[in-house]
Motif scaffolding. Structure first.
Motif, mmCIF file in Angstrom:
data_model
loop_
_atom_site.group_PDB
_atom_site.id
_atom_site.type_symbol
_atom_site.label_atom_id
_atom_site.label_comp_id
_atom_site.label_asym_id
_atom_site.label_seq_id
_atom_site.Cartn_x
_atom_site.Cartn_y
_atom_site.Cartn_z
ATOM 1 N N ASP A 177 2.303 1.647 -3.368
ATOM 2 C CA ASP A 177 1.266 2.083 -4.300
ATOM 3 C C ASP A 177 1.022 3.590 -4.183
ATOM 4 O O ASP A 177 1.125 4.320 -5.174
ATOM 5 C CB ASP A 177 -0.032 1.292 -4.023
ATOM 6 N N VAL A 178 0.748 4.076 -2.980
ATOM 7 C CA VAL A 178 0.446 5.510 -2.855
ATOM 8 C C VAL A 178 1.668 6.380 -3.171
ATOM 9 O O VAL A 178 1.518 7.512 -3.608
ATOM 10 C CB VAL A 178 -0.148 5.911 -1.470
ATOM 11 N N SER A 179 2.866 5.859 -2.974
ATOM 12 C CA SER A 179 4.078 6.651 -3.226
ATOM 13 C C SER A 179 4.608 6.497 -4.655
ATOM 14 O O SER A 179 5.665 7.052 -4.970
ATOM 15 C CB SER A 179 5.194 6.242 -2.263
ATOM 16 N N ILE A 206 -6.348 4.072 -1.451
ATOM 17 C CA ILE A 206 -6.118 3.442 -2.746
ATOM 18 C C ILE A 206 -7.361 3.564 -3.629
ATOM 19 O O ILE A 206 -7.241 3.846 -4.821
ATOM 20 C CB ILE A 206 -5.587 2.005 -2.555
ATOM 21 N N LYS A 223 -1.112 -4.349 -8.757
ATOM 22 C CA LYS A 223 -0.806 -2.923 -8.914
ATOM 23 C C LYS A 223 0.386 -2.677 -9.841
ATOM 24 O O LYS A 223 0.919 -1.569 -9.896
ATOM 25 C CB LYS A 223 -0.513 -2.322 -7.526
ATOM 26 N N ARG A 243 0.844 -1.211 0.000
ATOM 27 C CA ARG A 243 0.000 0.000 0.000
ATOM 28 C C ARG A 243 0.872 1.250 0.000
ATOM 29 O O ARG A 243 0.595 2.214 -0.707
ATOM 30 C CB ARG A 243 -0.916 0.001 1.232
ATOM 31 N N ALA A 274 -2.859 10.894 -2.356
ATOM 32 C CA ALA A 274 -2.841 9.500 -1.880
ATOM 33 C C ALA A 274 -1.966 9.372 -0.633
ATOM 34 O O ALA A 274 -2.358 8.730 0.346
ATOM 35 C CB ALA A 274 -2.348 8.575 -2.986
ATOM 36 N N LYS A 325 -7.303 7.109 -4.797
ATOM 37 C CA LYS A 325 -6.253 7.280 -5.813
ATOM 38 C C LYS A 325 -6.749 6.775 -7.171
ATOM 39 O O LYS A 325 -6.580 7.456 -8.190
ATOM 40 C CB LYS A 325 -4.990 6.517 -5.395
ATOM 41 N N GLU A 326 -7.366 5.603 -7.175
ATOM 42 C CA GLU A 326 -7.861 5.024 -8.439
ATOM 43 C C GLU A 326 -8.913 5.924 -9.069
ATOM 44 O O GLU A 326 -8.915 6.140 -10.286
ATOM 45 C CB GLU A 326 -8.422 3.619 -8.187
#
Lengths: 122, 137
Positions: free
Chosen positions: A62-64, B20, A88, A59, B40, B23-24
């Motif tokens: 993903d956000v970074s 998440i 992802k 996670r 995010a 973000k999507e």
């Protein structure tokens, strides 16, 4: 700038997922087991090296907008974590190197740290 | 457009799910990647705080073409000293949380860093709301 393929070779790493993305280019790396620090400092196109195995690693990546995750010290996460990364498009590598050794090998290839101070010292 | 996400108490496995999803959604709306990334990261930090300190709560994203506002509300213990909580490295997180990779005292300062406007409303015994504004232009 190097490719993930070059990074994987230097780390003698096994590609756990994202084989097709090994051409992805990376310029920075962040080595930490504290996801708080990764969120604060990591830039996109960075490789994340960690010994932490939980789902929050994916996670955080993903956000970074992290380019790839390297699990050090021959640690392997649960399948669920790997599937989340695959979903992802975040490649995952496994290396037997310790954190210090892995960071050193990637530094020798030309990768640098993520902070402004690291950039100043380039 | 308003989107609401619930952050469950102590559901560490699911922490980050709201960020998440948001973000999507923002990616689908075509926002600039760097803006999406900032939102995010800020939302994820807020979600983690909400979970580990606030005992769960809600994330509300207000999306307009120019500005995105993310509110993270909890009904936890509140923050007695906001100035201290804003210092990098200061944290009240447990060893258990640190072992999971969080609680380094970077959450609130990082939320301020990634957002364009930042506000904390907190009352001891009642809860905390963090409001981050992000400019899309």
């Amino acid at each position: 700038m190097i490719t993930l393929k070059q990074a994987a070779e230097a780390l003698n790493a096994q590609v756990a997922c994202g084989e097709k993305l090994m051409g992805r280019e990376v310029r920075m790396a962040c080595g930490s087991d504290m996801m708080s620090d990764v969120l604060a400092y990591a830039k996109n196109k960075a490789v994340l090296l960690t010994g932490l195995l939980n789902i929050q690693v994916v996670r955080t990546a993903d956000v970074s907008d992290i380019a790839a995750i390297v699990f050090v010290r021959d640690k392997h996460p649960e399948t669920e974590v790997l599937l989340a990364a695959q979903n992802k498009d975040i490649p995952v590598l496994y290396t037997k190197c310790t954190m210090f050794e892995a960071c050193g090998r990637l530094y020798a290839l030309g990768l640098r740290g993520c902070t402004a101070k690291d950039a100043e010292n380039r | 457009m308003e989107k609401r996400y619930t952050v469950e108490v102590d559901d560490f496995e699911r922490a980050g799910a709201a960020s998440i999803s948001l973000k999507e959604l923002l990616q689908k709306l075509g926002l600039a990647p760097e803006t999406v990334r900032r939102i995010a990261i800020g939302t994820y930090e807020g979600e983690i705080n909400c979970l580990i300190h606030g005992g769960g709560g809600v994330v509300i994203a207000d999306i307009t073409p120019h500005v995105i506002t993310v509110r993270i509300e909890d009904h936890g213990p509140g923050i007695p000293d906001v100035e201290k909580a804003m210092q990098e490295g200061w944290s009240t997180a447990s060893e258990e949380i640190r072992a999971k990779g969080f609680g380094a005292g970077m959450g609130l300062p990082n939320m301020k860093k990634v957002s364009d406007t930042f506000r904390i409303e907190t009352e001891v015994g009642k809860g905390t709301t963090v409001i981050m504004g992000f400019s899309c232009v």
